[in-house]
Design an enzyme around this catalytic site. Structure first.
Site, PDB file in Angstrom:
ATOM      1  N   ASN A 197       0.852  -1.183   0.000  1.00  0.00           N
ATOM      2  CA  ASN A 197       0.000   0.000   0.000  1.00  0.00           C
ATOM      3  C   ASN A 197       0.893   1.240   0.000  1.00  0.00           C
ATOM      4  O   ASN A 197       1.820   1.346   0.800  1.00  0.00           O
ATOM      5  CB  ASN A 197      -0.918  -0.002   1.221  1.00  0.00           C
ATOM      6  N   ALA A 198       0.593   2.197  -0.859  1.00  0.00           N
ATOM      7  CA  ALA A 198       1.460   3.363  -1.051  1.00  0.00           C
ATOM      8  C   ALA A 198       1.149   4.519  -0.111  1.00  0.00           C
ATOM      9  O   ALA A 198       1.783   5.582  -0.219  1.00  0.00           O
ATOM     10  CB  ALA A 198       1.344   3.843  -2.500  1.00  0.00           C
TER      11      ALA A 198
END
Length: 270
Positions: free
Chosen positions: A149-150
């Site tokens: 997840n960024a």
């Protein structure tokens, strides 16, 4: 989840006999089972289902309870069965767990997910909402901890001048950012929004906004979150913004493209 599995789920958590009306309300409140129109299964349907499965339930004095030892059907014997209270994600107090409580299938109990408390304080200006934390985040009790997840990478790019990757509450609170989710708890296979079973229960977001008047904007982490919010909670009287999901499951945009949109967060914090 079938209706009789939902009844088992509720009775196991309660720890004693319940009336069919009480069971029906609990099942509806937790959105474990809904009729086709989205309505609550009536008490008479609960009673009928309990009578249909005498291997699971005992009906005495107008109340339904679980047998202390469940003789599963052939199809259910193929499932691994464990006590729901072994899971930290159980919605029920451990004090109600007893050695002789009946067993519920691992498939049902392991799919129950419970979200996190809001990361908000009196300085929060922007509240970022997701749908519900992924399994890794729930296990570690912190937001956006899936390495794919960024979210934290984007936030650090925007607000951190050091080389250290910050992933903590105090870092966000000092910026003026808060985190929470639309859903409080529910049944979900895996971590993706597509894995939800039925309708999860929602967080009291409107109450939170009333309590923390410093929050001036809502940012939705992805279109799915925004749609879930409108369906479950409705409109609110503060500006709302939909940013591209930071999840790796949303692959239509590159990291750089997502970062460019999320840069607007700086303007909202002024």
């Amino acid at each position: 989840m079938t209706l009789h599995e939902a009844i088992i789920y509720v009775l196991e958590g309660y720890g004693s006999a319940m009336s069919s009306a009480e069971i029906a309300k609990k099942i509806f409140d937790k959105k474990l089972y809904l009729q086709q129109a989205g309505s609550m299964a009536p008490a008479k349907q609960i009673r009928a289902r309990a009578r249909k499965y005498p291997q699971f339930f005992i009906i005495e004095d107008g109340k339904i309870c679980l047998k202390t030892s469940l003789d599963f059907t052939d199809s259910q014997k193929n499932k691994t069965s464990i006590n729901l209270c072994q899971f930290t994600s159980s919605p029920f107090p451990k004090s109600k767990c007893k050695e002789n409580l009946p067993f519920i299938s691992q498939e049902v109990s392991s799919n129950f997910k419970q979200g996190l408390a809001p990361w908000v304080n009196e300085k929060t200006k922007v509240l970022i909402l997701g749908t519900m934390p992924g399994d890794i985040s729930i296990q570690q009790q912190s937001y956006y901890l899936n390495p794919r997840n960024a979210f934290w990478k984007i936030i650090n790019k925007l607000f951190n001048s050091t080389s250290r990757l910050e992933k903590n509450r105090s870092f966000l609170n000092n910026i003026g950012i808060g985190l929470w989710d639309v859903y409080k708890e529910g049944l979900r296979k895996g971590s993706l929004d597509t894995g939800f079973i039925g309708n999860p229960s929602t967080n009291e977001i409107k109450d939170l906004l009333n309590k923390y008047q410093s929050i001036k904007s809502l940012v939705f982490n992805g279109q799915n979150t925004y749609k879930a919010f409108l369906k479950a909670i409705g409109k609110v009287n503060i500006p709302c913004y939909v940013f591209p999901s930071t999840s790796s499951a949303y692959s239509r945009m590159t990291f750089e493209e997502k970062l460019k949109v999320w840069t607007k967060l700086k303007e909202l914090l002024k």
